[in-house]
Scaffold this active site. Structure first.
Site, mmCIF file in Angstrom:
data_model
loop_
_atom_site.group_PDB
_atom_site.id
_atom_site.type_symbol
_atom_site.label_atom_id
_atom_site.label_comp_id
_atom_site.label_asym_id
_atom_site.label_seq_id
_atom_site.Cartn_x
_atom_site.Cartn_y
_atom_site.Cartn_z
ATOM 1 N N CYS A 209 0.981 -1.218 0.079
ATOM 2 C CA CYS A 209 -0.038 -0.092 -0.012
ATOM 3 C C CYS A 209 0.728 1.240 0.050
ATOM 4 C CB CYS A 209 -0.768 0.087 1.336
ATOM 5 S SG CYS A 209 -1.858 -1.499 1.336
ATOM 6 N N HIS B 65 -3.140 6.585 3.437
ATOM 7 C CA HIS B 65 -3.709 5.511 2.835
ATOM 8 C C HIS B 65 -5.139 5.066 3.464
ATOM 9 C CE1 HIS B 65 -4.033 1.401 1.743
ATOM 10 N NE2 HIS B 65 -3.754 0.793 2.588
ATOM 11 N N ASN C 20 -10.087 -0.466 0.669
ATOM 12 C CA ASN C 20 -8.554 -0.669 0.611
ATOM 13 C C ASN C 20 -8.305 -0.913 -0.644
ATOM 14 O OD1 ASN C 20 -6.123 -0.803 0.780
ATOM 15 N ND2 ASN C 20 -5.801 -2.029 2.917
HETATM 16 N N1 ACO Z 1 -17.325 -9.721 10.107
HETATM 17 C C1 ACO Z 1 -17.422 -10.181 11.568
HETATM 18 N N2 ACO Z 1 -16.347 -10.399 12.275
HETATM 19 C C2 ACO Z 1 -15.259 -10.460 11.975
HETATM 20 C C3 ACO Z 1 -14.849 -10.214 10.526
HETATM 21 C C4 ACO Z 1 -15.817 -9.964 9.753
HETATM 22 N N3 ACO Z 1 -15.746 -9.705 8.367
HETATM 23 N N4 ACO Z 1 -13.537 -10.401 10.502
HETATM 24 C C5 ACO Z 1 -13.092 -10.592 11.535
HETATM 25 N N5 ACO Z 1 -13.925 -10.912 12.404
HETATM 26 C C6 ACO Z 1 -14.058 -11.134 13.950
HETATM 27 C C7 ACO Z 1 -12.614 -11.718 14.291
HETATM 28 O O1 ACO Z 1 -12.857 -13.331 14.033
HETATM 29 C C8 ACO Z 1 -12.551 -11.555 15.705
HETATM 30 O O2 ACO Z 1 -13.397 -12.487 16.487
HETATM 31 P P1 ACO Z 1 -13.066 -13.380 17.855
HETATM 32 O O3 ACO Z 1 -12.946 -11.933 18.727
HETATM 33 O O4 ACO Z 1 -14.063 -13.961 18.230
HETATM 34 O O5 ACO Z 1 -11.857 -13.989 17.686
HETATM 35 C C9 ACO Z 1 -13.240 -10.060 15.902
HETATM 36 O O6 ACO Z 1 -13.806 -9.911 14.719
HETATM 37 C C10 ACO Z 1 -11.985 -9.194 16.054
HETATM 38 O O7 ACO Z 1 -11.176 -9.428 14.934
HETATM 39 P P2 ACO Z 1 -9.856 -8.370 14.747
HETATM 40 O O8 ACO Z 1 -9.101 -8.957 13.819
HETATM 41 O O9 ACO Z 1 -9.300 -8.376 16.338
HETATM 42 O O10 ACO Z 1 -10.729 -7.094 14.563
HETATM 43 P P3 ACO Z 1 -9.864 -5.645 14.391
HETATM 44 O O11 ACO Z 1 -10.632 -4.716 15.148
HETATM 45 O O12 ACO Z 1 -8.249 -5.726 14.384
HETATM 46 O O13 ACO Z 1 -10.293 -5.267 12.915
HETATM 47 C C11 ACO Z 1 -9.090 -5.138 10.722
HETATM 48 C C12 ACO Z 1 -9.819 -5.982 11.687
HETATM 49 C C13 ACO Z 1 -10.359 -4.374 10.018
HETATM 50 C C14 ACO Z 1 -8.642 -5.992 9.524
HETATM 51 C C15 ACO Z 1 -8.133 -4.360 11.283
HETATM 52 O O14 ACO Z 1 -7.426 -5.070 12.075
HETATM 53 C C16 ACO Z 1 -7.335 -3.491 10.305
HETATM 54 O O15 ACO Z 1 -7.738 -2.555 9.627
HETATM 55 N N6 ACO Z 1 -6.055 -3.971 10.184
HETATM 56 C C17 ACO Z 1 -5.089 -3.291 9.295
HETATM 57 C C18 ACO Z 1 -5.336 -3.208 7.976
HETATM 58 C C19 ACO Z 1 -4.041 -2.490 7.144
HETATM 59 O O16 ACO Z 1 -3.738 -1.480 7.472
HETATM 60 N N7 ACO Z 1 -3.301 -3.088 6.224
HETATM 61 C C20 ACO Z 1 -2.138 -2.914 5.739
HETATM 62 C C21 ACO Z 1 -2.338 -2.332 4.325
HETATM 63 S S1 ACO Z 1 -3.053 -3.526 3.120
HETATM 64 C C22 ACO Z 1 -1.896 -3.930 2.118
HETATM 65 O O17 ACO Z 1 -0.777 -3.728 2.143
HETATM 66 C C23 ACO Z 1 -2.437 -5.272 0.896
#
Ligand code: ACO
Length: 325
Positions: free
Chosen positions: A112, A252, A282
């Site tokens: 990204c 980003h 994203n």
């Molecule tokens: N729908 C419902 N529940 C979900 C989903 C979904 N789509 N996805 C995950 N969950 C659940 C998980 O299983 C977890 O359940 P549990 O607590 O029972 O285990 C719970 O939701 C929390 O999951 P987390 O992964 O801890 O959620 P988080 O608040 O971290 O949000 C997210 C996830 C949106 C992916 C976030 O971590 C994020 O934005 N990460 C960074 C992304 C990023 O910046 N990437 C870099 C660039 S991408 C690139 O370079 C290609």
């Protein structure tokens, strides 16, 4: 001498995939996706689309707004992790499609952060005095490498392309500062395991869905928050500016919570932050140039404004560009 952005362009696929559509694919909800990421819908390509075909209209728009012809280009840099193919580069394919002269053309892979990295390279090429007009493209077709059974990633990504033309200037506008960094020890947190020399395509890699994005979201989130702040502060410092001098933040577009945190640490109010992730999700290397294009063409960015571009992505990589419009 400085480099400056002469013009920008972008191109989004017409097809919209909403959170409600995703509710039918995996166990998720509009409420979860919006509250955890800020994303409401994303654009997705048709199967025949490629990185070069998606980028071409964006590049043509940028060229025409800059009053340049393809023959005026001195180099093409494409930032992408979803090129048309492993080789030749998407930049070479675009050179041929545009009908450019024989000029250097290459792709870069910085996830990204790709567009920010590519801008930094183009700036260095221009300020050495060796190149004039450089086409910089950020393009991604992430929905082609998405695991549609993995709810933790498939709700996040979208497709799109953005382009900018950089050229030399001797007035007081243009790129004032920049920063880039990486830490490869985080590589396993965000990767596409198969398809390279480590794990060439095989029946097994296809069966195990290893040609798709794998991300440890929460760990990536924590690193992103830290790196976006560091990249912003270092970029502002290298421009010789203070936080208060920044008029627009173009981050980003991965997660609204990462963006809000970054804006808060910089003391920038959210009405000075360009947000597109609600409608596009994203789009990796395309997210900053698409947001930049929307900010430039909507007239939000005025002449003389100081603009901060900042990104974080696979690698991990992170970086920033500060320019005066
Ligand atoms: N729908 C419902 N529940 C979900 C989903 C979904 N789509 N996805 C995950 N969950 C659940 C998980 O299983 C977890 O359940 P549990 O607590 O029972 O285990 C719970 O939701 C929390 O999951 P987390 O992964 O801890 O959620 P988080 O608040 O971290 O949000 C997210 C996830 C949106 C992916 C976030 O971590 C994020 O934005 N990460 C960074 C992304 C990023 O910046 N990437 C870099 C660039 S991408 C690139 O370079 C290609």
């Amino acid at each position: 001498m400085r480099s400056k952005i002469l013009a920008t362009g972008s191109n989004l696929p017409a097809k919209i995939l909403t959170n409600a559509d995703l509710e039918k694919l995996v166990e998720t909800s509009d409420e979860w996706i919006v509250s955890r990421s800020g994303i409401r819908e994303r654009r997705i390509v048709e199967s025949a689309d490629t990185a070069s075909s998606l980028s071409l209209p964006a590049a043509k728009t940028a060229l025409s707004r800059a009053n340049l012809n393809p023959g005026d280009l001195d180099a093409i840099i494409v930032a992408t992790i979803t090129p048309d193919m492993a080789f030749p580069s998407t930049a070479c394919l675009m050179q041929n499609m545009l009908g450019c002269r024989q000029i250097p053309c290459f792709d870069i892979s910085a996830g990204c952060t790709g567009f920010v990295y590519a801008m930094k390279i183009a700036d260095a090429m221009i300020t050495t005095g060796q190149y004039r007009n450089i086409l910089v493209v950020g393009v991604e077709l992430l929905t082609k490498i998405t695991d549609w059974t993995d709810r933790s990633t498939c709700v996040l990504f979208g497709d799109g392309a953005g382009a900018a033309i950089l050229a030399p200037t001797d007035d007081d506008t243009g790129l004032l500062g920049s920063y880039w960094s990486a830490d490869g020890s985080f590589a396993p947190l965000l990767e596409m395991p198969a398809g390279g020399s480590r794990m060439p395509a095989s029946e097994k890699t296809v069966k195990e869905n290893l040609h798709t994005v794998k991300m440890l979201g929460n760990e990536t989130f924590k690193a992103a928050v830290r790196a976006m702040e560091e990249a912003s502060l270092e970029g502002i410092k290298s421009a010789g500016l203070e936080k208060a001098d920044i008029d627009w933040l173009i981050p980003h577009q991965a997660n609204i919570r990462i963006i809000e945190f970054t804006a808060k640490r910089l003391g920038i109010s959210m009405d000075k932050v360009i947000i597109t992730l609600e409608k596009y999700g994203n789009t990796s290397a395309a997210s900053v140039p698409i947001a930049l294009d929307e900010a430039m063409t909507s007239g939000k960015i005025k002449s003389g404004d100081n603009v901060l571009l900042v990104a974080f992505g696979a690698g991990f990589t992170w970086g920033s560009i500060v320019f005066k419009a």
